[in-house]
Write an enzyme that holds these catalytic residues in place. Structure first.
Site, short mmCIF file in Angstrom:
data_model
loop_
_atom_site.label_atom_id
_atom_site.label_comp_id
_atom_site.label_asym_id
_atom_site.label_seq_id
_atom_site.Cartn_x
_atom_site.Cartn_y
_atom_site.Cartn_z
CB VAL A 1 -0.95 -0.01 1.23
CG1 VAL A 1 -1.62 1.34 1.41
CG2 VAL A 1 -1.99 -1.11 1.07
NE ARG B 1 -1.30 2.47 -7.71
CZ ARG B 1 -1.25 2.45 -9.03
NH1 ARG B 1 -0.18 1.94 -9.63
NH2 ARG B 1 -2.23 2.92 -9.75
CD GLU B 2 -2.57 5.17 -1.25
OE1 GLU B 2 -2.51 6.29 -1.78
OE2 GLU B 2 -3.64 4.53 -1.15
CB SER B 3 3.64 7.96 -0.58
OG SER B 3 4.32 6.95 0.17
CE1 TYR C 1 -3.71 2.53 -3.73
CE2 TYR C 1 -5.01 0.63 -3.11
CZ TYR C 1 -4.17 1.67 -2.77
OH TYR C 1 -3.81 1.84 -1.46
#
Length: 327
Positions: A184, A187-189, A295
């Site tokens: 996560v 993928r997020e940051s 995502y």
């Protein structure tokens, strides 16, 4: 529509009409194989899966699972570890300025200098620059930089594991898989602790301020300011708490929980199959939001890569139980 209706003959016909370069994409090779399997063409189906199973990607991991094969995740260094940092930076003034600005926490200016420098480097220089950024723990720039090369097998550059103490601590406290937390976060940051999205999400785990404040209240903490949410310890604490919430909400199905983390539980509830259970690979492929579909695939594949780094042999498909009509 054909996938949603499980019209395998129609899907095969559609794929056959695609331009050849599209037909060869992993996505359509996988679904052509699934169509052949559904119609009893097992030899042809297995042949396509065999080709896909050597790829370290979402569809490659799905194919490997179907064939009961090991994943192909082998580390290759993008650049030599014997980089003369000072000589390299002296020859590249933009990179030298980027390094100084980065260590002064002037990240906006540092990124501007960094990507200006990349315009003047050849492929070997770009690989060396990515290696240096990783060495400085500037992970988001390292990941973006190596992405400008055809090199995809330097997993230490592309999938670092910063903040390991905090991740493992909160994984244990929340009974979460650390590979999923890293998937996560990646993928997020891209592991940028100061990341801010266009819609206002903050930090490593890209929390909306409203979500972070609800989590803080449930943890008995005072209302956090945006600067508090960006703090690494708080961000991981709040993010893992919310991730555990959506995991519980969807019976620990990672595909559903990842979709909920991205698009919200209400949307995921609306996307559940109406009449009967559905295989998770099919459900993911038919998620109506393209961003959420990509995502979920990314989080699943990234978690599998992090498994390798953490010495685990978890099957990606074990995170993708059949999707029921109710949760």
């Amino acid at each position: 529509i054909q996938l949603r209706g499980r019209d395998w003959a129609g899907l095969k016909a559609t794929i056959s009409r695609m331009p050849s370069h599209l037909q060869q994409e992993n996505e359509w090779q996988y679904w052509l194989s699934r169509s052949m399997e559904a119609e009893g063409q097992l030899v042809d189906s297995l042949g396509l899966l065999e080709q896909l199973s050597g790829k370290s990607s979402y569809y490659g991991f799905l194919a490997a699972d179907k064939l009961h094969r090991d994943y192909h995740i082998e580390q290759e260094n993008a650049a030599s570890n014997e980089i003369d940092e000072e000589a390299f930076l002296e020859a590249n003034p933009h990179l030298l300025r980027a390094r100084e600005l980065y260590f002064l926490d002037r990240l906006v200016d540092a990124k501007r200098e960094w990507f200006q420098a990349l315009r003047h480097l050849d492929q070997d220089g770009i690989k060396q620059a990515a290696t240096l950024a990783s060495r400085w723990k500037w992970h988001d720039s390292a990941i973006r930089t190596v992405a400008k090369t055809p090199h995809r097998s330097d997993y230490s550059l592309r999938f670092p594991m910063p903040y390991k103490q905090q991740v493992l601590e909160y994984a244990q406290a929340r009974e979460l898989d650390p590979s999923l937390i890293y998937g996560v976060m990646r993928r997020e940051s891209l592991f940028d602790p100061l990341a801010r999205s266009s819609v206002g999400a903050l930090g490593l785990m890209q929390l909306m301020p409203s979500t972070a404040r609800l989590v803080a209240r449930s943890l008995g903490m005072k209302r956090p300011r945006n600067s508090d949410i960006l703090h690494v310890e708080n961000n991981i604490r709040f993010g893992t708490h919310y991730l555990k919430t959506v995991m519980n909400r969807f019976d620990n199905n990672v595909a559903l929980a990842a979709a909920a983390y991205n698009a919200g539980p209400r949307n995921v509830q609306r996307w559940l199959p109406r009449d009967s259970s559905m295989s998770a690979d099919l459900w993911v492929e038919t998620v109506p939001f393209g961003e959420t579909r990509n995502y979920v695939q990314a989080v699943l594949a990234y978690s599998t890569v992090f498994d390798k780094s953490l010495g685990k042999n978890t099957l990606m498909s074990s995170r993708m139980g059949d999707i029921r009509t109710e949760y």
